[in-house]
Design an enzyme around this catalytic site. Structure first.
Site, PDB file in Angstrom:
ATOM      1  N   HIS A 370      15.468  53.930  98.222  1.00 25.97           N
ATOM      2  CA  HIS A 370      14.188  53.304  97.868  1.00 25.97           C
ATOM      3  C   HIS A 370      13.455  52.739  99.077  1.00 25.97           C
ATOM      4  CE1 HIS A 370      16.693  49.503  97.501  1.00 25.97           C
ATOM      5  NE2 HIS A 370      15.666  49.066  98.208  1.00 25.97           N
ATOM      6  N   ASP A 447      20.983  55.574  94.390  1.00 21.27           N
ATOM      7  CA  ASP A 447      20.005  55.074  95.370  1.00 21.27           C
ATOM      8  C   ASP A 447      20.617  55.096  96.764  1.00 21.27           C
ATOM      9  OD1 ASP A 447      17.934  53.869  96.662  1.00 21.27           O
ATOM     10  OD2 ASP A 447      18.036  51.968  95.581  1.00 21.27           O
ATOM     11  N   SER A 534      19.139  45.209 100.988  1.00 28.14           N
ATOM     12  CA  SER A 534      19.370  46.572 100.498  1.00 28.14           C
ATOM     13  C   SER A 534      20.033  47.402 101.583  1.00 28.14           C
ATOM     14  CB  SER A 534      18.037  47.229 100.110  1.00 28.14           C
ATOM     15  OG  SER A 534      17.557  46.732  98.902  1.00 28.14           O
TER      16      SER A 534
END
Length: 665
Positions: A370, A447, A534
């Site tokens: 992402h 992801d 992330s």
């Protein structure tokens, strides 16, 4: 040493500070999370540290006072400043003269000595308000890096429960309600107040050691009185424990601590100890982010307070916060420290940044997809799968992104507007940067993305995966670059927690590696995860091995972010990626991860898995058709379906069409 042993020592030194005075217009209470107000009198409270003679003697402000054997308390200046004469609230580098309280104002302290409130309160006098310049400079630098690295809203100093009103910037409570950006940067300060308590005999207090070797990941014990003035009998000297998340240093000495600890309004000023009952510093109001409920707790080191008192004229902000990351990873335990060294910072152009993990000695970096293709994951979670069960909570990817455009070297796909990808390696200071190119971006439900470093420095550290998922309740650490982005020199953020949930699945996407067994496909923890983490790692606290890849935390529909509720991809799911990195498999193993999987997608969209629509079946014998083409076709279907025919095929087999069947033009 047990936390209860530290509590016994801390209870002697922790006090409740009460500040009250006339406030006919109710201005003194504004900017504070809680207060009492009656008959035009406003009362505020916070915590404080009562110094034993072994520490009080080192404070130059106190040694010049008469009655040196009396008590000396240090606390945060915010509530006290609200009741000082207005001209003394103006920003100053350091203040030597004793500030004056407004007429009718008073300060009292409450000791935890097992007595009633009536006999335990002691009147105190305000000696001085001092800006701890070393810590203030580090806080300002930290604030600049935060505000320059996020699109989620600027950061300010103060509790989340405190109203933040820009119209109050010229009022008396400038410590709490001013932000850190622009013209108000100077208000980002760590001011402390020294209070003299005449008649309080502290000669019998035992000496206390000062902690000298604070390291990232070290145990923290804080004691304070949250909401203390509302009910001292309930809230006096509450306890909170945690760990040091990061260290800001000047000349190899800590100037500010970022703490992974849960504190509440009113605990500011309370003492913080290490596991050996040595004093580390005092609790500061946290950094908080506008538009969310994210708070980052700050601790002011005791050494920094002493340094400001010894030399009130010295102010070297420009030399502070130059290399806070030097040696920090080595201060962790060897296994966790090596894991932290493998966590890198990734930037995409000037807008997007997140974390990543070095997974082989050829410079392959694992991160989240992402970061490069943000809208794909948000579209799946908000449009395809959003239902009643997901209307209140939405996964929030924790990387900073401004819709960059990347070329996927594996698939040949081009994402709009190519921007330069750079990776900052977490080695010895100064940090080393390398350009990187995209190797793989998943188009499936996982992801994940892979980058290849273009230059590989010596001494690169690799993350070590553990494909056995830990049980619920297991202690873990989250390591990533948190809110501290490329504009700061802070090493990865460190937080602690436990595994709260392991979600398993028998997804068809993973059949080739699991067979009929269900694999863990999602891990939930209580370790704090902030924007920028992330692509970071969830680490087993026992052996320092990676157990999952951080992907997201949770954002409530009202806009509040929940950092202590977060999600990550277990290493068991990522085994094909590590096999590829170790050259045990070719790119075809990655291509299998690109396949669409409704079950996995629903899990990561936080909605129940789709249920198959039940269809009734009728025995073939119930069909009343003539022996012809229709009956032969029915027999064929019966043989394929075990002697049964779906009821929605009945009209076709009998030569009839339903009246409501839509037609194609």
């Amino acid at each position: 040493m047990k936390a209860s042993d530290v509590a016994d020592r801390a209870r002697v030194m922790a006090v409740l500070v009460r500040v009250q005075g006339p406030d006919p217009k109710g201005l003194k209470m504004r900017g504070h999370a809680f207060h009492l107000r009656e008959n035009g009198i406003t009362t505020l409270s916070l915590s404080g540290l009562l110094l034993p003679p072994s520490l009080a003697g080192s404070i130059s402000i106190y040694s010049a006072q008469e009655g040196r054997g009396d008590g000396l308390v240090v606390t945060i200046a915010s509530a006290v400043e609200s009741f000082t004469i207005a001209k003394q609230r103006l920003p100053v580098d350091h203040q030597e003269a004793a500030p004056e309280l407004i007429p009718g104002a008073a300060i009292d302290i409450l000791l935890d000595v097992g007595k009633s409130e009536a006999t335990a309160w002691h009147r105190a006098q305000l000696l001085s308000i001092v800006d701890v310049s070393i810590s203030s400079a580090a806080l300002k630098a930290l604030g600049r890096s935060l505000n320059g690295s996020t699109d989620y809203g600027s950061w300010e100093l103060g509790w989340m429960l405190s109203p933040m009103d820009s119209s109050l910037q010229n009022s008396g409570v400038n410590f709490i309600q001013r932000g850190v950006a622009g013209a108000h940067q100077s208000s980002m300060s760590t001011k402390v107040a020294f209070l003299w308590v005449p008649g309080l005999d502290v000669k019998g207090m035992l000496p206390i050691n000062v902690s000298r070797e604070q390291k990232k990941g070290d145990f923290l014990f804080a004691m304070g009185s949250p909401f203390g003035i509302l009910s001292p009998s309930h809230f006096l000297n509450s306890v909170s424990v945690g760990a040091i998340a990061n260290v800001c240093s000047q000349n190899s000495r800590p100037s500010l601590f970022v703490a992974d600890i849960r504190c509440l309004p009113g605990m500011e000023g309370g003492p913080v100890f290490d596991q050996d009952k040595s004093l580390i510093g005092i609790v500061s109001p946290p950094l908080r982010q506008k538009n969310t409920n994210t708070e980052i707790q700050i601790v002011i080191p005791w050494d920094s307070i002493c340094a400001s008192c010894r030399d009130l004229k010295k102010n070297r902000e420009e030399d502070v916060f130059q290399n806070p990351a030097k040696g920090l990873n080595e201060t962790l335990s060897s296994s966790v420290g090596k894991a932290a060294s493998s966590v890198v910072l990734i930037t995409v152009g000037n807008e997007a940044w997140a974390s990543g993990l070095v997974i082989n000695d050829c410079g392959l970096v694992l991160t989240n997809a992402h970061l490069f293709d943000p809208w794909r994951f948000r579209r799946h979670s908000r449009e395809e799968y959003v239902g009643p069960s997901s209307s209140q909570l939405v996964r929030e990817e924790t990387g900073h992104n401004d819709n960059p455009v990347i070329k996927d070297g594996h698939s040949g796909m081009v994402y709009k507007g190519y921007k330069r990808i750079r990776v900052r390696l977490n080695l010895d200071a100064p940090f080393r940067w390398s350009d990187a190119k995209v190797v793989y971006i998943s188009r499936g439900p996982l992801d994940i993305a892979l980058l290849q470093l273009e230059s590989i420095p010596r001494g690169i550290h690799l993350i070590i995966p553990d494909f056995i998922c830990p049980a619920q309740g297991s202690r873990v650490h989250a390591i990533g670059h948190g809110p501290f982005g490329p504009q700061s020199d802070v090493s990865p953020f460190f937080s602690s927690g436990v595994v709260t949930k392991v979600v398993t699945s028998k997804s068809t996407l993973l059949e080739y590696q699991s067979g009929d067994e269900a694999l863990p496909v999602m891990l939930q923890t209580t370790a704090a995860v902030y924007p920028g983490m992330s692509g970071g790692a969830i680490i087993n606290a026992v052996n320092g091995r990676m157990i999952a890849l951080i992907t997201s935390n949770v954002r409530h529909a009202g806009g509040a972010t929940l950092p202590h509720l977060n999600f990550s991809l277990p290493c068991a799911v990522l085994k094909p990626v590590f096999d590829f990195a170790e050259k045990k498999a070719d790119k075809s193993v990655l291509e299998k991860l690109d396949k669409h999987d409704t079950l996995l997608s629903s899990i990561w969209a936080l909605v129940p898995p789709p249920q198959p629509t039940p269809r009734s079946r009728l025995p073939l014998d119930d069909l009343k058709v003539n022996d012809g083409k229709g009956s032969r076709f029915a027999k064929f279907l019966s043989e394929r379906s075990g002697g049964e025919v779906n009821d929605d095929l009945m009209p076709l087999l009998k030569g009839k069409l339903p009246r409501n069947m839509p037609s194609k033009l």
